[in-house]
Design a protein around this motif. Sequence first.
Motif, PDB file in Angstrom:
ATOM      1  N   UNK A 199      12.742  41.925  -3.447  1.00 29.59           N
ATOM      2  CA  UNK A 199      12.438  41.139  -4.640  1.00 29.59           C
ATOM      3  C   UNK A 199      12.433  41.927  -5.922  1.00 29.59           C
ATOM      4  N   UNK A 200      13.113  43.097  -5.942  1.00 30.53           N
ATOM      5  CA  UNK A 200      13.124  43.939  -7.132  1.00 30.53           C
ATOM      6  C   UNK A 200      14.509  44.069  -7.751  1.00 30.53           C
ATOM      7  N   UNK A 201      15.461  43.260  -7.319  1.00 34.51           N
ATOM      8  CA  UNK A 201      16.830  43.359  -7.824  1.00 34.51           C
ATOM      9  C   UNK A 201      17.080  42.438  -9.001  1.00 34.51           C
ATOM     10  N   UNK A 202      16.495  41.241  -8.959  1.00 32.54           N
ATOM     11  CA  UNK A 202      16.736  40.208  -9.964  1.00 32.54           C
ATOM     12  C   UNK A 202      15.408  39.757 -10.577  1.00 32.54           C
ATOM     13  N   UNK A 203      15.507  38.871 -11.571  1.00 34.01           N
ATOM     14  CA  UNK A 203      14.275  38.301 -12.105  1.00 34.01           C
ATOM     15  C   UNK A 203      13.885  37.068 -11.302  1.00 34.01           C
ATOM     16  N   UNK A 204      12.848  36.389 -11.744  1.00 33.24           N
ATOM     17  CA  UNK A 204      12.314  35.263 -10.977  1.00 33.24           C
ATOM     18  C   UNK A 204      13.299  34.099 -10.879  1.00 33.24           C
ATOM     19  N   UNK A 205      14.269  34.061 -11.792  1.00 30.46           N
ATOM     20  CA  UNK A 205      15.293  33.013 -11.757  1.00 30.46           C
ATOM     21  C   UNK A 205      16.462  33.390 -10.865  1.00 30.46           C
ATOM     22  N   UNK A 206      16.407  34.572 -10.268  1.00 34.08           N
ATOM     23  CA  UNK A 206      17.497  35.027  -9.422  1.00 34.08           C
ATOM     24  C   UNK A 206      18.664  35.592 -10.209  1.00 34.08           C
ATOM     25  N   UNK A 207      18.436  35.958 -11.477  1.00 34.68           N
ATOM     26  CA  UNK A 207      19.503  36.482 -12.322  1.00 34.68           C
ATOM     27  C   UNK A 207      19.447  38.009 -12.393  1.00 34.68           C
ATOM     28  N   UNK A 208      20.622  38.631 -12.383  1.00 36.91           N
ATOM     29  CA  UNK A 208      20.685  40.053 -12.696  1.00 36.91           C
ATOM     30  C   UNK A 208      20.478  40.198 -14.193  1.00 36.91           C
ATOM     31  N   UNK A 209      19.873  41.299 -14.593  1.00 33.43           N
ATOM     32  CA  UNK A 209      19.567  41.536 -15.996  1.00 33.43           C
ATOM     33  C   UNK A 209      20.211  42.835 -16.463  1.00 33.43           C
ATOM     34  N   UNK A 210      20.203  43.050 -17.752  1.00 25.69           N
ATOM     35  CA  UNK A 210      20.751  44.284 -18.318  1.00 25.69           C
ATOM     36  C   UNK A 210      19.621  45.283 -18.476  1.00 25.69           C
ATOM     37  N   UNK A 211      19.221  45.919 -17.369  1.00 20.09           N
ATOM     38  CA  UNK A 211      18.100  46.838 -17.370  1.00 20.09           C
ATOM     39  C   UNK A 211      18.398  48.121 -18.114  1.00 20.09           C
ATOM     40  N   UNK A 212      17.407  48.634 -18.800  1.00 19.57           N
ATOM     41  CA  UNK A 212      17.537  49.867 -19.571  1.00 19.57           C
ATOM     42  C   UNK A 212      16.511  50.903 -19.092  1.00 19.57           C
ATOM     43  N   UNK A 213      15.264  50.728 -19.504  1.00 19.01           N
ATOM     44  CA  UNK A 213      14.221  51.668 -19.120  1.00 19.01           C
ATOM     45  C   UNK A 213      13.347  51.117 -18.011  1.00 19.01           C
ATOM     46  N   UNK A 214      12.596  51.993 -17.364  1.00 15.51           N
ATOM     47  CA  UNK A 214      11.669  51.556 -16.313  1.00 15.51           C
ATOM     48  C   UNK A 214      10.475  52.501 -16.274  1.00 15.51           C
ATOM     49  N   UNK A 215       9.377  51.983 -15.783  1.00 17.88           N
ATOM     50  CA  UNK A 215       8.166  52.779 -15.638  1.00 17.88           C
ATOM     51  C   UNK A 215       7.352  52.231 -14.480  1.00 17.88           C
ATOM     52  N   UNK A 216       6.513  53.063 -13.913  1.00 18.19           N
ATOM     53  CA  UNK A 216       5.725  52.692 -12.731  1.00 18.19           C
ATOM     54  C   UNK A 216       4.242  52.873 -13.030  1.00 18.19           C
ATOM     55  N   UNK A 217       3.436  51.903 -12.631  1.00 20.36           N
ATOM     56  CA  UNK A 217       1.995  52.001 -12.817  1.00 20.36           C
ATOM     57  C   UNK A 217       1.282  50.880 -12.088  1.00 20.36           C
ATOM     58  N   UNK A 218       0.007  51.042 -11.845  1.00 21.36           N
ATOM     59  CA  UNK A 218      -0.804  50.041 -11.151  1.00 21.36           C
ATOM     60  C   UNK A 218      -1.512  49.184 -12.205  1.00 21.36           C
TER      61      UNK A 218
END
Length: 522
Positions: free
Chosen positions: A368-387
């Motif tokens: 469930x981390x490939x697309x958004x909630x609508x099932x669409x691919x997006x133009x991803x740029x930056x990312x970050x990880x946190x709780x």
Amino acid sequence: MKEDQFHAKGTCRSFSKILARSQAGAFLEVHSQNSTRVGPRCSRPCYDWKLMTLGANYLRLLYFFGLCAWLSMPSASAPRVSAGNSESASAKPIVHFTDMAQKAGLTAPVIFGGETTKKYIIETTGTGIAIFDYDNDGWPDIFVVNGTTLEPLASKKIPTSHLYHNNHDGTFTDVTEKAGLTHTGWGQGACVGDYDNDGFEDLYVTYYGKNVLYHNNGNGTFTDVSEKAHVAGSGKAWGTGCAFLDYDRDGKLDLMVANYVDYDSATSLAPGERPSCMWKGVPVMCGPRGLPWAKNILYHNLGNGTFEDVTKKAHIDETNGHYSFSVSTLDYDDDGWPDIFVACDSTASILYHNNHDGTFTDVAVVAGAAFNDDGREQAGMGSTVGDYDGDGKPDIFKTNFSDDTSTLYRNNGDGTFDDKTFPAGLGLNTQYLGWGATFIDVDNDGWPDLLLVNGHVYPEVDSQHLGSNFKEPKILYHNNSNSTFTDISAKAGPGIPGVSSARGLAVGDLWNDGRTTDAVGE
């Protein structure tokens, strides 16, 4: 450096923030919410290429922001703000960012392509930034990746990256030449790690062309060992995000490198030459759609100062057809083995699950981390990880192109994620094109907030009035400690709403006072 002081009821602390910006498509993501270290001394991954890159237009400078935070707790009668709304007019300011770049000595220009026009995609992805203590004096220093231009510069001085030494007094000194970091080219991202376990952190810089591994000599200087270590690459790739990680848990840091497109300037197309070179009816630079994709690379540390390309052996090459940008490392399933998340432009994101045997499997779709909630691919740029919700499991946040929301993936704890962008109040500000992002606790309340830097890739958005602006403000979301966020950008001081074409973002405790500072390049 003289910092602006702000006073209010409660305690006022003077924060220095360095926000790292990357131009159109930067990726330096200093990971782990952009912390400043990677390696055995880190308890968890430290660089999120959030695109670890800092991008900036030609002759734009790195900006330094001062932050003053009021840490008093809100009273029971204080107005509450619903998720997704801006801060109430009567609410007390939580933080205050101020531009301090000039006072701090961060004055060298960041150069990347044309300042007012972007004819080719190579001019848009910008450069990165990293914060790390290169000389082990206990004070974090700043490294800013630099680029170049298609046309000859008026100045005879060829642009290089810049290493700023922390003077321990709120200022920095440019020690680039002394440190031996004078490589030039289309710089992209950067990541830091002690790959030879000698106690000094080394530096890896991605480029369009050959990448560079700088070995830290332990005396304030670095040596380019890229070819000797076998990590320079073919010279034909377009490196973007990168991260050091010990994927096989042998005590030696390995290296993951994301690649964007298979770009050849000799055959590049002019704006409007193909349907994929049009945006909202206006001719713009071509790409990434319509351009060949490039494969990501995984290097295994052999422990003798060299690396082995294990891309095929580790099954990294089995995921293809992506335009990869930022790299974030995390143990999303809590099995004790580091996994890898890659934000991708115009294609689905990648989540490499560590199989514990030296191989990886891309599980982004099923997790469930490939697309958004609508099932669409997006133009991803930056990312970050946190709780963000305090349940002990690492969540993922990703910035995307304009006319779309950013994406918050909540970790369900069973190997899957749910898109919680709208429930968390983050479905706002769709007019902005997001780049660097980081989870950061700006008010020291124990809950990670979100800081985003923005900037468009098409200068034409201004002249053609396309609903966005080339220079855009930063966004600061405050964590309400109930799994929702509130946009407090308007009351976070002039450093946040001030516009620029930003990209990368780096975070560290520059003043050694226990408070996080950010670096943004512009």
